[in-house]
Write a protein that holds these residues in place. Structure first.
Motif, PDB file in Angstrom:
ATOM      1  N   ALA A 563       0.842  -1.215   0.000  1.00  0.00           N
ATOM      2  CA  ALA A 563       0.000   0.000   0.000  1.00  0.00           C
ATOM      3  C   ALA A 563       0.870   1.256   0.000  1.00  0.00           C
ATOM      4  CB  ALA A 563      -0.920  -0.014   1.216  1.00  0.00           C
ATOM      5  N   ALA A 564       1.971   1.234   0.768  1.00  0.00           N
ATOM      6  CA  ALA A 564       2.869   2.394   0.812  1.00  0.00           C
ATOM      7  C   ALA A 564       3.527   2.629  -0.538  1.00  0.00           C
ATOM      8  CB  ALA A 564       3.932   2.185   1.890  1.00  0.00           C
ATOM      9  N   ILE A 565       3.917   1.551  -1.223  1.00  0.00           N
ATOM     10  CA  ILE A 565       4.541   1.683  -2.539  1.00  0.00           C
ATOM     11  C   ILE A 565       3.553   2.262  -3.546  1.00  0.00           C
ATOM     12  CG2 ILE A 565       5.523   0.378  -4.471  1.00  0.00           C
ATOM     13  CD1 ILE A 565       6.716  -1.545  -2.392  1.00  0.00           C
ATOM     14  N   ILE A 566       2.299   1.813  -3.486  1.00  0.00           N
ATOM     15  CA  ILE A 566       1.276   2.348  -4.393  1.00  0.00           C
ATOM     16  C   ILE A 566       1.046   3.833  -4.120  1.00  0.00           C
ATOM     17  CG2 ILE A 566      -1.170   2.226  -5.006  1.00  0.00           C
ATOM     18  CD1 ILE A 566      -1.017  -0.794  -4.480  1.00  0.00           C
ATOM     19  N   LEU A 567       1.004   4.214  -2.852  1.00  0.00           N
ATOM     20  CA  LEU A 567       0.844   5.628  -2.498  1.00  0.00           C
ATOM     21  C   LEU A 567       1.989   6.462  -3.069  1.00  0.00           C
ATOM     22  CD1 LEU A 567      -0.349   5.528   1.234  1.00  0.00           C
ATOM     23  CD2 LEU A 567      -1.670   6.286  -0.748  1.00  0.00           C
ATOM     24  N   PHE A 568       3.199   5.922  -2.991  1.00  0.00           N
ATOM     25  CA  PHE A 568       4.354   6.661  -3.511  1.00  0.00           C
ATOM     26  C   PHE A 568       4.296   6.762  -5.025  1.00  0.00           C
ATOM     27  CE2 PHE A 568       8.678   6.829  -5.193  1.00  0.00           C
ATOM     28  CZ  PHE A 568       9.177   7.928  -4.515  1.00  0.00           C
ATOM     29  N   ALA A 569       3.841   5.695  -5.678  1.00  0.00           N
ATOM     30  CA  ALA A 569       3.847   5.671  -7.143  1.00  0.00           C
ATOM     31  C   ALA A 569       2.820   6.624  -7.734  1.00  0.00           C
ATOM     32  CB  ALA A 569       3.592   4.245  -7.634  1.00  0.00           C
ATOM     33  N   ILE A 570       1.635   6.706  -7.139  1.00  0.00           N
ATOM     34  CA  ILE A 570       0.564   7.511  -7.749  1.00  0.00           C
ATOM     35  C   ILE A 570       0.301   8.809  -6.991  1.00  0.00           C
ATOM     36  CG2 ILE A 570      -0.541   5.433  -8.648  1.00  0.00           C
ATOM     37  CD1 ILE A 570      -2.620   5.656  -6.451  1.00  0.00           C
ATOM     38  N   GLY A 571       0.874   8.952  -5.805  1.00  0.00           N
ATOM     39  CA  GLY A 571       0.631  10.160  -5.015  1.00  0.00           C
ATOM     40  C   GLY A 571       1.574  11.285  -5.396  1.00  0.00           C
ATOM     41  N   THR A 572       1.288  12.470  -4.894  1.00  0.00           N
ATOM     42  CA  THR A 572       2.133  13.641  -5.111  1.00  0.00           C
ATOM     43  C   THR A 572       2.288  14.381  -3.796  1.00  0.00           C
ATOM     44  OG1 THR A 572       0.212  15.003  -5.691  1.00  0.00           O
ATOM     45  CG2 THR A 572       1.403  13.950  -7.510  1.00  0.00           C
ATOM     46  N   GLY A 573       3.361  15.165  -3.722  1.00  0.00           N
ATOM     47  CA  GLY A 573       3.556  16.056  -2.586  1.00  0.00           C
ATOM     48  C   GLY A 573       3.523  15.366  -1.249  1.00  0.00           C
ATOM     49  N   SER A 574       2.560  15.767  -0.398  1.00  0.00           N
ATOM     50  CA  SER A 574       2.481  15.275   0.967  1.00  0.00           C
ATOM     51  C   SER A 574       2.191  13.777   1.023  1.00  0.00           C
ATOM     52  CB  SER A 574       1.397  16.047   1.733  1.00  0.00           C
ATOM     53  OG  SER A 574       0.148  15.919   1.077  1.00  0.00           O
ATOM     54  N   ILE A 575       1.470  13.241   0.037  1.00  0.00           N
ATOM     55  CA  ILE A 575       1.192  11.800   0.008  1.00  0.00           C
ATOM     56  C   ILE A 575       2.488  11.010  -0.131  1.00  0.00           C
ATOM     57  CG2 ILE A 575      -0.034   9.953  -1.184  1.00  0.00           C
ATOM     58  CD1 ILE A 575      -1.840  11.904   0.277  1.00  0.00           C
ATOM     59  N   LYS A 576       3.383  11.495  -0.998  1.00  0.00           N
ATOM     60  CA  LYS A 576       4.680  10.833  -1.154  1.00  0.00           C
ATOM     61  C   LYS A 576       5.474  10.904   0.149  1.00  0.00           C
ATOM     62  CE  LYS A 576       5.597  11.334  -6.126  1.00  0.00           C
ATOM     63  NZ  LYS A 576       5.884   9.928  -6.425  1.00  0.00           N
ATOM     64  N   GLY A 577       5.428  12.049   0.827  1.00  0.00           N
ATOM     65  CA  GLY A 577       6.161  12.187   2.089  1.00  0.00           C
ATOM     66  C   GLY A 577       5.690  11.185   3.122  1.00  0.00           C
ATOM     67  N   PHE A 578       4.375  10.987   3.192  1.00  0.00           N
ATOM     68  CA  PHE A 578       3.815  10.010   4.130  1.00  0.00           C
ATOM     69  C   PHE A 578       4.228   8.592   3.748  1.00  0.00           C
ATOM     70  CE2 PHE A 578       0.354   7.004   5.072  1.00  0.00           C
ATOM     71  CZ  PHE A 578       0.304   7.106   6.459  1.00  0.00           C
ATOM     72  N   ILE A 580       6.825   7.503   2.069  1.00  0.00           N
ATOM     73  CA  ILE A 580       8.253   7.218   2.241  1.00  0.00           C
ATOM     74  C   ILE A 580       8.550   6.810   3.675  1.00  0.00           C
ATOM     75  CG2 ILE A 580      10.549   8.281   2.300  1.00  0.00           C
ATOM     76  CD1 ILE A 580       9.747   9.889  -0.152  1.00  0.00           C
ATOM     77  N   THR A 581       8.110   7.620   4.640  1.00  0.00           N
ATOM     78  CA  THR A 581       8.396   7.286   6.040  1.00  0.00           C
ATOM     79  C   THR A 581       7.665   6.017   6.455  1.00  0.00           C
ATOM     80  OG1 THR A 581       6.616   8.802   6.726  1.00  0.00           O
ATOM     81  CG2 THR A 581       8.861   9.658   6.736  1.00  0.00           C
ATOM     82  N   LEU A 582       6.463   5.796   5.913  1.00  0.00           N
ATOM     83  CA  LEU A 582       5.732   4.575   6.238  1.00  0.00           C
ATOM     84  C   LEU A 582       6.480   3.347   5.723  1.00  0.00           C
ATOM     85  CD1 LEU A 582       3.191   3.205   7.358  1.00  0.00           C
ATOM     86  CD2 LEU A 582       2.109   3.565   5.120  1.00  0.00           C
ATOM     87  N   ALA A 583       6.954   3.393   4.476  1.00  0.00           N
ATOM     88  CA  ALA A 583       7.673   2.252   3.900  1.00  0.00           C
ATOM     89  C   ALA A 583       8.968   1.975   4.650  1.00  0.00           C
ATOM     90  CB  ALA A 583       7.961   2.503   2.422  1.00  0.00           C
ATOM     91  N   ILE A 584       9.720   3.035   4.945  1.00  0.00           N
ATOM     92  CA  ILE A 584      10.971   2.851   5.695  1.00  0.00           C
ATOM     93  C   ILE A 584      10.668   2.293   7.082  1.00  0.00           C
ATOM     94  CG2 ILE A 584      12.923   4.063   6.749  1.00  0.00           C
ATOM     95  CD1 ILE A 584      12.831   6.006   4.398  1.00  0.00           C
ATOM     96  N   GLY A 585       9.628   2.821   7.740  1.00  0.00           N
ATOM     97  CA  GLY A 585       9.268   2.348   9.072  1.00  0.00           C
ATOM     98  C   GLY A 585       8.863   0.890   9.089  1.00  0.00           C
ATOM     99  N   ILE A 586       8.173   0.424   8.041  1.00  0.00           N
ATOM    100  CA  ILE A 586       7.771  -0.982   7.979  1.00  0.00           C
ATOM    101  C   ILE A 586       9.000  -1.885   7.919  1.00  0.00           C
ATOM    102  CG2 ILE A 586       6.678  -2.710   6.489  1.00  0.00           C
ATOM    103  CD1 ILE A 586       4.656  -0.501   5.724  1.00  0.00           C
ATOM    104  N   VAL A 587       9.949  -1.531   7.048  1.00  0.00           N
ATOM    105  CA  VAL A 587      11.158  -2.359   6.898  1.00  0.00           C
ATOM    106  C   VAL A 587      11.988  -2.363   8.180  1.00  0.00           C
ATOM    107  CG1 VAL A 587      13.308  -2.621   5.607  1.00  0.00           C
ATOM    108  CG2 VAL A 587      11.212  -1.985   4.405  1.00  0.00           C
ATOM    109  N   THR A 588      12.200  -1.182   8.770  1.00  0.00           N
ATOM    110  CA  THR A 588      13.031  -1.119   9.978  1.00  0.00           C
ATOM    111  C   THR A 588      12.335  -1.770  11.174  1.00  0.00           C
ATOM    112  OG1 THR A 588      12.144   1.097  10.459  1.00  0.00           O
ATOM    113  CG2 THR A 588      14.222   0.969   9.237  1.00  0.00           C
ATOM    114  N   SER A 589      10.998  -1.652  11.248  1.00  0.00           N
ATOM    115  CA  SER A 589      10.286  -2.258  12.372  1.00  0.00           C
ATOM    116  C   SER A 589      10.363  -3.778  12.316  1.00  0.00           C
ATOM    117  CB  SER A 589       8.828  -1.801  12.402  1.00  0.00           C
ATOM    118  OG  SER A 589       8.132  -2.274  11.260  1.00  0.00           O
ATOM    119  N   MET A 590      10.314  -4.344  11.116  1.00  0.00           N
ATOM    120  CA  MET A 590      10.466  -5.798  10.993  1.00  0.00           C
ATOM    121  C   MET A 590      11.862  -6.234  11.428  1.00  0.00           C
ATOM    122  SD  MET A 590       8.464  -6.818   7.478  1.00  0.00           S
ATOM    123  CE  MET A 590       8.934  -8.531   7.702  1.00  0.00           C
ATOM    124  N   PHE A 591      12.857  -5.460  11.045  1.00  0.00           N
ATOM    125  CA  PHE A 591      14.229  -5.797  11.435  1.00  0.00           C
ATOM    126  C   PHE A 591      14.414  -5.719  12.944  1.00  0.00           C
ATOM    127  CE2 PHE A 591      18.549  -4.340  12.446  1.00  0.00           C
ATOM    128  CZ  PHE A 591      19.287  -5.397  11.940  1.00  0.00           C
TER     129      PHE A 591
END
Length: 615
Positions: A563-578, A580-591
Motif C-alpha cells: 500500500a505504501a509503494i502504491i501511495l508513492f507511485a501515484i501520489g504527489t507532494g504530501s502523500i509521497k512524504g507520508f 516514504i516514512t511509512l515504507a521505511i518504518g515498515i522495513v526497519t520495524s520488521m528488522f
C-alpha cells in the motif's frame, strides 16, 4: 541448544545500529542562519569577492561564525535571524544586482561527519519554511516558437529536395509557403505531407500553401513545453545552489515551484527569472551595421547589442536554438585560448551542420533571450511578455559544425567560458513563464509544525514504552530498546537517501510506525505466553513464539508495504512524504522487532536453564 545466536549476527546487528546512529546524528546539531551569495550571469565569485565580503562585514561590525567560498558560492553563517537580516541588507547594497544575496539555513554538521557523507534530514516547505510559486507557461509563444522552427525546417528540406519556392514565412495562424508554379506546389505539398503527417495543409490562391498544426500536434507542443520547462527550471535552480527544490506540473500550463529554506522572496524570484532561451545566429557581414543604426535595416536582419552595448547586425534566421543542447563544458583550444565544448542531440546536430556548411569563416553569435513579464494581460487574461535579446558571445566558424557537437571560441577569459558553459548546460526554456501566485511560509510556522509533530512522536513513543514495560516486564524493556532503535534507523535512513524530504505528513508516518513497530513484538510475546500456558519450557516457548509469529508478521507488513509503494507511485507532494516514512518504518520495524529483539533475548536468556520468564 535452543536460542543460541551466532557471533556474526551480533556483529551484524551492532554494525547496522551503529551506521544508522552515525547518519542520524547530524540531526542533533541543528542549523545556522546563513546568507548565500552566488554570481549572476555577468559576474563571478572569486577569492577577491570573498575578501570584499569579509571586509564589508567587518566594517559594519557584523559578527559571523564563518565565511567560506565553496562551489563558486559564498556562505556566511551568523548567530541569529536578526544578524542575518542586517547582513543580508548590507551585502545586497554592496554586491549590486549582478549577484544573488539570499537568506538561507545551513546545517551545522561537523566537518568530520560531513566527510563521511552525513547530512541532516531535508525538511519540506511545511516544516522548514521557504517560498512557494505558481508559474504559468506562455503557450502562445511556445506554439509560435514551434512555428518558427517549422519555417527553418521547411526551407532546408525543400532546398535539399530540389523543390523551388518563392517564400516561406510565419503568420499568426500558421506557416505560409509560396511556390513558383503549380507543379512545384504539388511536389512540395506531397513532400511536406509525407514528412509532417501531424500538420494540416490547405491550398490557397496565388500558389500559396497554408500549413497549420492539428489538434494532436498542438496538444503535444503544449505538453512538451511544460515538461521541458520543468526540466530546465530544475537544472537552473540546482545550478544556482538552491537545496532540494520541488518543481512539478499543475494542470495544463502551470508549474509549482517550492524552495525550502529560502526566506527572501525577491531573491528567489530573481533565481527563477534567470531562466531564458538561447539562439545561435549568423552575423550579417554583408551589410553595414552603421547604416542599419541610421534606420536602413536590411530585410531578414536585426540589430542586437552585446553585454557592453556594442551593436551587431544579425540575421533573423536561427541556426539552432538552445533546447537542442545536451551538455557543455569549458576548456582551452590548441593555442591555450578559452573555448566551450557543446554536445547536441541529433536534430540539433543536423541543423547546425546545415547552417554552417556554407558559412565557414563567418562570425556566429550566441544570443541570450529573456522574456520579461509586463504588468498588463491580454484579452484572454494571459500574461504578456517583452522579449529582450543580448549577445553573449561572437565566434568565428572554423569548420562545418555538426554530428555530436561543436565548440565556441573567441571568448575573452576562462571565466567567461565557464559562465557560458554553465548557461548552456542548464538549458533553454521552450516558452517564457510568469509567476501568477507566490506564498512565503515563515520559519516560525515551520517550527510550530515541527514542535507539534515532535510532541506527537514523543507522547506516542512514551505511552508505548510505559505500556510495554508494565505489561511485558523485562521482555517489554527489550521491545522498548528495539522501538528506540527503530526510530534511530528511520532517521538515519531518511538522512542517507538522496532527495528524501521530511514533511508534516511524513512525521505522521513516523508516528504510525511507532505503533506498528511494537505490534510485531506484541504478537511474538503473546505467542510465547501461549506456549508457556500449554506447558512448554521457557526456551521452547521463546523458540516457538518467534517461529510461529513470523509468518503472520511478514504477511501483515508486506500488505502494508505494498500500500505504501502504491501511495508513492501515484501520489504527489504530501502523500509521497507520508508513504516514504511509512515504507521505511515498515522495513526497519520488521528488522528491529524480529532480528534485534531475538538477538538481545537470546543473549540474555538463550541457552540457560530457566524456570520462568519475565513476560
Amino acid at each position: 541448544m535452543l536460542n543460541k545466536t551466532p557471533l556474526w549476527k551480533y556483529l551484524m546487528v551492532i554494525f547496522v545500529i551503529a551506521i544508522a546512529a552515525l547518519y542520524a546524528s547530524p540531526n542533533l546539531y541543528g542549523e545556522d542562519h546563513a546568507i548565500q551569495i552566488s554570481a549572476g550571469r555577468n559576474a563571478t565569485v572569486t577569492m577577491q569577492t570573498l575578501q570584499q565580503v569579509e571586509d564589508d562585514l567587518q566594517q559594519a561590525n557584523i559578527q559571523t561564525k564563518s565565511v567560506v567560498l565553496d562551489n563558486e558560492q559564498i556562505l556566511i553563517r551568523v548567530a541569529d535571524s536578526e544578524t542575518q537580516l542586517v547582513a543580508r541588507e548590507l551585502l545586497d547594497s554592496k554586491m549590486g544586482k549582478d549577484y544573488y544575496v539570499a537568506m538561507n539555513l545551513a546545517p551545522d554538521t561537523p566537518k568530520w561527519l560531513e566527510s563521511l557523507g552525513g547530512e541532516p534530514i531535508k525538511l519540506g516547505l511545511d516544516l522548514r519554511g521557504g517560498v512557494h510559486f505558481l508559474m504559468e507557461v506562455d503557450m502562445n509563444l511556445a506554439i509560435a516558437k514551434s512555428m518558427e522552427d517549422l519555417v527553418g525546417n521547411f526551407r532546408t528540406s525543400l532546398r535539399e529536395e530540389g523543390i523551388r519556392y518563392r517564400t516561406v514565412r510565419q503568420l499568426d495562424e500558421g506557416v505560409e509557403v509560396q511556390f513558383r508554379d503549380q507543379q512545384t506546389l504539388d511536389d512540395g505539398l506531397a513532400f511536406l505531407k509525407k514528412r509532417n503527417p501531424d500538420l494540416l495543409f490547405n491550398e490557397q490562391d496565388n500558389l500559396m500553401l497554408m500549413v497549420t498544426m492539428s489538434e494532436a500536434k498542438l496538444a503535444e507542443t503544449r505538453d512538451y513545453a511544460v515538461k521541458q520547462n520543468i526540466t530546465i527550471m530544475r537544472n537552473r535552480v540546482n545550478q544556482l545552489g538552491v537545496a532540494e527544490p520541488l518543481i512539478q506540473r499543475q494542470g495544463a500550463d502551470r508549474i509549482v515551484v517550492q524552495l525550502p529554506g529560502i526566506q527572501d522572496t525577491a531573491r528567489a524570484k530573481e533565481i527563477l527569472n534567470a531562466t531564458a532561451t538561447l539562439d545561435f545566429r549568423l552575423v550579417d557581414s554583408e551589410h553595414d551595421v552603421r547604416s542599419a543604426l541610421d534606420g536602413r535595416v536590411p530585410p531578414g536582419s536585426q540589430i542586437v547589442n552585446d553585454q557592453k552595448g556594442v551593436p551587431y547586425l544579425l540575421e533573423k534566421k536561427v541556426m539552432m536554438s538552445g533546447n537542442h543542447i545536451i551538455d557543455a563544458s569549458s576548456s582551452f583550444d590548441e593555442n591555450g585560448r578559452p573555448q566551450v565544448n557543446i554536445s547536441v542531440d541529433s536534430e540539433g546536430g543536423n541543423k547546425m551542420s546545415m547552417g554552417t556548411k556554407g558559412n565557414i569563416g563567418k562570425p556566429m553569435a550566441t544570443v541570450f533571450i529573456e522574456y520579461k513579464p509586463l504588468p498588463e494581460r491580454d484579452e484572454n487574461d494571459k500574461p504578456v511578455f517583452e522579449k529582450v535579446e543580448e549577445i553573449i558571445s561572437v565566434a568565428t566558424i572554423q569548420a562545418r559544425l555538426g554530428g555530436g557537437g561543436f565548440r565556441i571560441t573567441g571568448l575573452d577569459s576562462p571565466q567567461e567560458a565557464q559562465n557560458l558553459a554553465l548557461l548552456l548546460r542548464a538549458g533553454a526554456l521552450i516558452a517564457p513563464i510568469q509567476i501568477v501566485e507566490e506564498r512565503t511560509v515563515g520559519p516560525s510556522l515551520g517550527q510550530e509544525n515541527i514542535d507539534l509533530g515532535m510532541q506527537a512522536i514523543v507522547w506516542g513513543f512514551a505511552l508505548v514504552l510505559i505500556f510495554m514495560a508494565v505489561y511485558y516486564r523485562k521482555f517489554g524493556l527489550v521491545a522498548n530498546f528495539a522501538l528506540a532503535t527503530n526510530l534511530v534507523m528511520i532517521v538515519g535512513i531518511m538522512s542517507m537517501i538522496p532527495g528524501a524530504t521530511l514533511t508534516l505528513p511524513g512525521m505522521a508516518g513516523i508516528v504510525l510506525t511507532v505503533g506498528m513497530a511494537v505490534d510485531a513484538n506484541v504478537l511474538i510475546f503473546e505467542r510465547i505466553r501461549e506456549e508457556m500456558r500449554d506447558g512448554r519450557g521457557p526456551q521452547q516457548s521463546i523458540h516457538q513464539g518467534y517461529d510461529s509469529a513470523f509468518s503472520t508478521i511478514l504477511d501483515a507488513n508486506i500488505t502494508t508495504l505494498i500500500a505504501a509503494i502504491i501511495l508513492f507511485a501515484i501520489g504527489t507532494g504530501s502523500i509521497k512524504g507520508f508513504s516514504i516514512t511509512l515504507a521505511i518504518g515498515i522495513v526497519t520495524s520488521m528488522f528491529t522487532a524480529i532480528v534485534v529483539t531475538r538477538v538481545i533475548i537470546n543473549g540474555l536468556w538463550g541457552g540457560k536453564r530457566l524456570d520462568k520468564l519475565s513476560i
